[in-house]
Design a protein around this motif. Structure first.
Motif, PDB file in Angstrom:
ATOM      1  N   VAL A  56       0.948  -1.225  -0.239  1.00 27.00           N
ATOM      2  CA  VAL A  56      -0.052  -0.062   0.147  1.00 27.00           C
ATOM      3  C   VAL A  56       0.706   1.038  -0.072  1.00 27.00           C
ATOM      4  O   VAL A  56       1.858   1.224   0.974  1.00 27.00           O
ATOM      5  CB  VAL A  56      -0.817  -0.007   1.276  1.00 27.00           C
ATOM      6  CG1 VAL A  56      -1.794   1.268   1.272  1.00 27.00           C
ATOM      7  CG2 VAL A  56      -1.787  -1.278   1.280  1.00 27.00           C
ATOM      8  N   ASP A  57       0.336   2.166  -0.977  1.00 28.19           N
ATOM      9  CA  ASP A  57       1.392   3.374  -0.980  1.00 28.19           C
ATOM     10  C   ASP A  57       0.312   4.509  -0.676  1.00 28.19           C
ATOM     11  O   ASP A  57      -0.521   4.755  -1.526  1.00 28.19           O
ATOM     12  CB  ASP A  57       1.954   3.462  -2.522  1.00 28.19           C
ATOM     13  CG  ASP A  57       2.733   4.658  -2.445  1.00 28.19           C
ATOM     14  OD1 ASP A  57       3.235   5.203  -1.624  1.00 28.19           O
ATOM     15  OD2 ASP A  57       2.731   5.398  -3.647  1.00 28.19           O
ATOM     16  N   THR A  58       0.651   5.151   0.506  1.00 25.35           N
ATOM     17  CA  THR A  58       0.060   6.230   0.707  1.00 25.35           C
ATOM     18  C   THR A  58       0.652   7.722   0.672  1.00 25.35           C
ATOM     19  O   THR A  58       1.743   7.597   1.072  1.00 25.35           O
ATOM     20  CB  THR A  58      -0.503   6.138   2.098  1.00 25.35           C
ATOM     21  OG1 THR A  58       0.481   6.079   3.077  1.00 25.35           O
ATOM     22  CG2 THR A  58      -1.570   4.871   2.216  1.00 25.35           C
ATOM     23  N   GLN A  59      -0.021   8.760   0.374  1.00 28.32           N
ATOM     24  CA  GLN A  59       0.613   9.852   0.149  1.00 28.32           C
ATOM     25  C   GLN A  59      -0.180  11.053   0.602  1.00 28.32           C
ATOM     26  O   GLN A  59      -1.367  10.801   0.328  1.00 28.32           O
ATOM     27  CB  GLN A  59       0.810  10.244  -1.257  1.00 28.32           C
ATOM     28  CG  GLN A  59       2.007   9.358  -1.870  1.00 28.32           C
ATOM     29  CD  GLN A  59       2.214   9.623  -3.434  1.00 28.32           C
ATOM     30  OE1 GLN A  59       1.543  10.346  -4.077  1.00 28.32           O
ATOM     31  NE2 GLN A  59       3.331   9.097  -4.086  1.00 28.32           N
ATOM     32  N   GLN A  60       0.287  12.271   1.315  1.00 29.19           N
ATOM     33  CA  GLN A  60      -0.414  13.401   1.686  1.00 29.19           C
ATOM     34  C   GLN A  60      -0.357  14.108   0.845  1.00 29.19           C
ATOM     35  O   GLN A  60       0.895  14.714   0.431  1.00 29.19           O
ATOM     36  CB  GLN A  60       0.078  13.724   3.107  1.00 29.19           C
ATOM     37  CG  GLN A  60      -0.733  14.713   3.679  1.00 29.19           C
ATOM     38  CD  GLN A  60      -2.138  14.389   3.974  1.00 29.19           C
ATOM     39  OE1 GLN A  60      -2.276  13.462   4.636  1.00 29.19           O
ATOM     40  NE2 GLN A  60      -3.160  15.360   3.825  1.00 29.19           N
ATOM     41  N   TYR A  62      -0.409  17.956  -0.755  1.00 30.55           N
ATOM     42  CA  TYR A  62      -0.170  19.261  -0.217  1.00 30.55           C
ATOM     43  C   TYR A  62      -1.552  20.241  -0.378  1.00 30.55           C
ATOM     44  O   TYR A  62      -2.097  20.559  -1.357  1.00 30.55           O
ATOM     45  CB  TYR A  62       0.994  19.810  -0.928  1.00 30.55           C
ATOM     46  CG  TYR A  62       0.982  21.528  -0.416  1.00 30.55           C
ATOM     47  CD1 TYR A  62       1.712  22.007   0.723  1.00 30.55           C
ATOM     48  CD2 TYR A  62       0.676  22.520  -1.355  1.00 30.55           C
ATOM     49  CE1 TYR A  62       1.909  23.054   1.058  1.00 30.55           C
ATOM     50  CE2 TYR A  62       0.724  23.817  -0.662  1.00 30.55           C
ATOM     51  CZ  TYR A  62       1.487  24.001   0.208  1.00 30.55           C
ATOM     52  OH  TYR A  62       1.579  25.351   0.681  1.00 30.55           O
ATOM     53  N   GLY A  63      -2.114  20.672   0.952  1.00 29.27           N
ATOM     54  CA  GLY A  63      -3.249  21.656   0.840  1.00 29.27           C
ATOM     55  C   GLY A  63      -4.571  20.786   0.185  1.00 29.27           C
ATOM     56  O   GLY A  63      -5.279  21.488  -0.124  1.00 29.27           O
ATOM     57  N   ALA A  64      -4.381  19.550   0.552  1.00 26.29           N
ATOM     58  CA  ALA A  64      -5.738  18.741   0.116  1.00 26.29           C
ATOM     59  C   ALA A  64      -6.751  19.116   1.014  1.00 26.29           C
ATOM     60  O   ALA A  64      -6.723  18.865   2.222  1.00 26.29           O
ATOM     61  CB  ALA A  64      -5.398  17.302   0.129  1.00 26.29           C
ATOM     62  N   GLY A  65      -7.906  19.139   0.345  1.00 26.26           N
ATOM     63  CA  GLY A  65      -9.223  19.211   1.170  1.00 26.26           C
ATOM     64  C   GLY A  65      -9.296  20.711   1.733  1.00 26.26           C
ATOM     65  O   GLY A  65     -10.229  20.752   2.890  1.00 26.26           O
ATOM     66  N   THR A  66      -8.630  21.800   1.390  1.00 27.67           N
ATOM     67  CA  THR A  66      -8.726  23.024   1.964  1.00 27.67           C
ATOM     68  C   THR A  66      -9.008  23.871   0.800  1.00 27.67           C
ATOM     69  O   THR A  66      -9.054  23.595  -0.355  1.00 27.67           O
ATOM     70  CB  THR A  66      -7.426  23.451   2.461  1.00 27.67           C
ATOM     71  OG1 THR A  66      -6.464  23.133   1.713  1.00 27.67           O
ATOM     72  CG2 THR A  66      -6.831  22.251   3.830  1.00 27.67           C
ATOM     73  N   ASN A  67      -9.706  24.948   1.297  1.00 23.93           N
ATOM     74  CA  ASN A  67     -10.012  26.124   0.239  1.00 23.93           C
ATOM     75  C   ASN A  67      -9.118  27.089   0.342  1.00 23.93           C
ATOM     76  O   ASN A  67      -9.392  28.222   0.536  1.00 23.93           O
ATOM     77  CB  ASN A  67     -11.516  26.447   0.536  1.00 23.93           C
ATOM     78  CG  ASN A  67     -11.953  27.229  -0.771  1.00 23.93           C
ATOM     79  OD1 ASN A  67     -11.441  27.452  -1.886  1.00 23.93           O
ATOM     80  ND2 ASN A  67     -13.213  27.704  -0.472  1.00 23.93           N
ATOM     81  N   LYS A  68      -7.725  27.036   0.283  1.00 23.48           N
ATOM     82  CA  LYS A  68      -6.912  28.106   0.285  1.00 23.48           C
ATOM     83  C   LYS A  68      -6.321  28.635  -0.766  1.00 23.48           C
ATOM     84  O   LYS A  68      -5.480  28.256  -1.649  1.00 23.48           O
ATOM     85  CB  LYS A  68      -5.766  27.520   1.021  1.00 23.48           C
ATOM     86  CG  LYS A  68      -5.759  27.111   2.505  1.00 23.48           C
ATOM     87  CD  LYS A  68      -4.652  26.593   3.182  1.00 23.48           C
ATOM     88  CE  LYS A  68      -4.905  26.209   4.395  1.00 23.48           C
ATOM     89  NZ  LYS A  68      -3.540  25.605   5.311  1.00 23.48           N
ATOM     90  N   GLN A  69      -7.133  29.871  -1.425  1.00 27.93           N
ATOM     91  CA  GLN A  69      -6.720  30.502  -2.651  1.00 27.93           C
ATOM     92  C   GLN A  69      -5.872  31.375  -2.422  1.00 27.93           C
ATOM     93  O   GLN A  69      -5.100  31.902  -3.374  1.00 27.93           O
ATOM     94  CB  GLN A  69      -8.016  30.894  -3.287  1.00 27.93           C
ATOM     95  CG  GLN A  69      -9.161  29.792  -3.525  1.00 27.93           C
ATOM     96  CD  GLN A  69     -10.465  30.336  -3.976  1.00 27.93           C
ATOM     97  OE1 GLN A  69     -10.775  31.445  -3.912  1.00 27.93           O
ATOM     98  NE2 GLN A  69     -11.252  29.530  -4.334  1.00 27.93           N
TER      99      GLN A  69
END
Length: 165
Positions: A56-60, A62-69
């Motif tokens: 299993v390969d998991t990666q985080q 960058y900025g996922a799930g956020t609304n940082k414009q």
């Protein structure tokens, strides 16, 4: 999920006779739908895959799930340290005067010149006032219509007729 198919029985050939209801068997086929990608990404599915020995390969992200414009980036700091002000180049005022003199010598209005070069009148006005952003295509069209150089060292000099250099 359940699909019923009717299959001819291979025991009774039915050549040249109408099929009887006993000639047909009902077969039920069960199909399991493949899990969706969102179900495969759940924490329980990942743990189950790890327990079964699957790599299993998991990666985080960058900025996922956020609304940082409006987040400051690396380049923002570099732009802040820049000392000179960043802006577009403008047409030099002497080129604007040359365009205006050439247009008046030909007896053209700003609208006439704009029509001949297939541009809006506002562009001709901006170029003459020195507010326009230089565009070699537009300057080339103006040079042909006015018959004088607007670019290079020979600004304001008459252009040679086409074909003669």
């Amino acid at each position: 999920m359940f699909q019923n198919y009717r299959r001819r029985s291979s025991f009774e050939p039915s050549i040249n006779k109408a099929p009887k209801m006993s000639d047909w068997d009902t077969v039920t086929v069960l199909r399991k739908k493949a899990p969706k990608s969102s179900q495969l990404k759940t924490e329980s599915a990942v743990n189950q895959a790890r327990r079964s020995g699957v790599a299993v390969d998991t990666q985080q992200k960058y900025g996922a799930g956020t609304n940082k414009q409006h987040v400051t980036t690396k380049n923002t700091a570099k732009l802040d340290r820049e000392t000179e002000e960043l802006r577009h180049d403008k047409i030099p005022l002497d080129v604007g005067k040359i365009i205006q003199q050439g247009r008046q010598n030909k007896g053209l209005s700003q609208k006439d010149l704009a029509t001949k070069i297939c541009e809006k009148q506002q562009i001709v006005t901006d170029y003459e006032a020195g507010r326009g952003i230089p565009n070699n295509l537009i300057l080339g069209k103006m040079e042909r219509v006015l018959g004088m150089k607007l670019r290079g060292k020979e600004r304001g000099q008459p252009m040679a007729p086409p074909g003669k250099k």
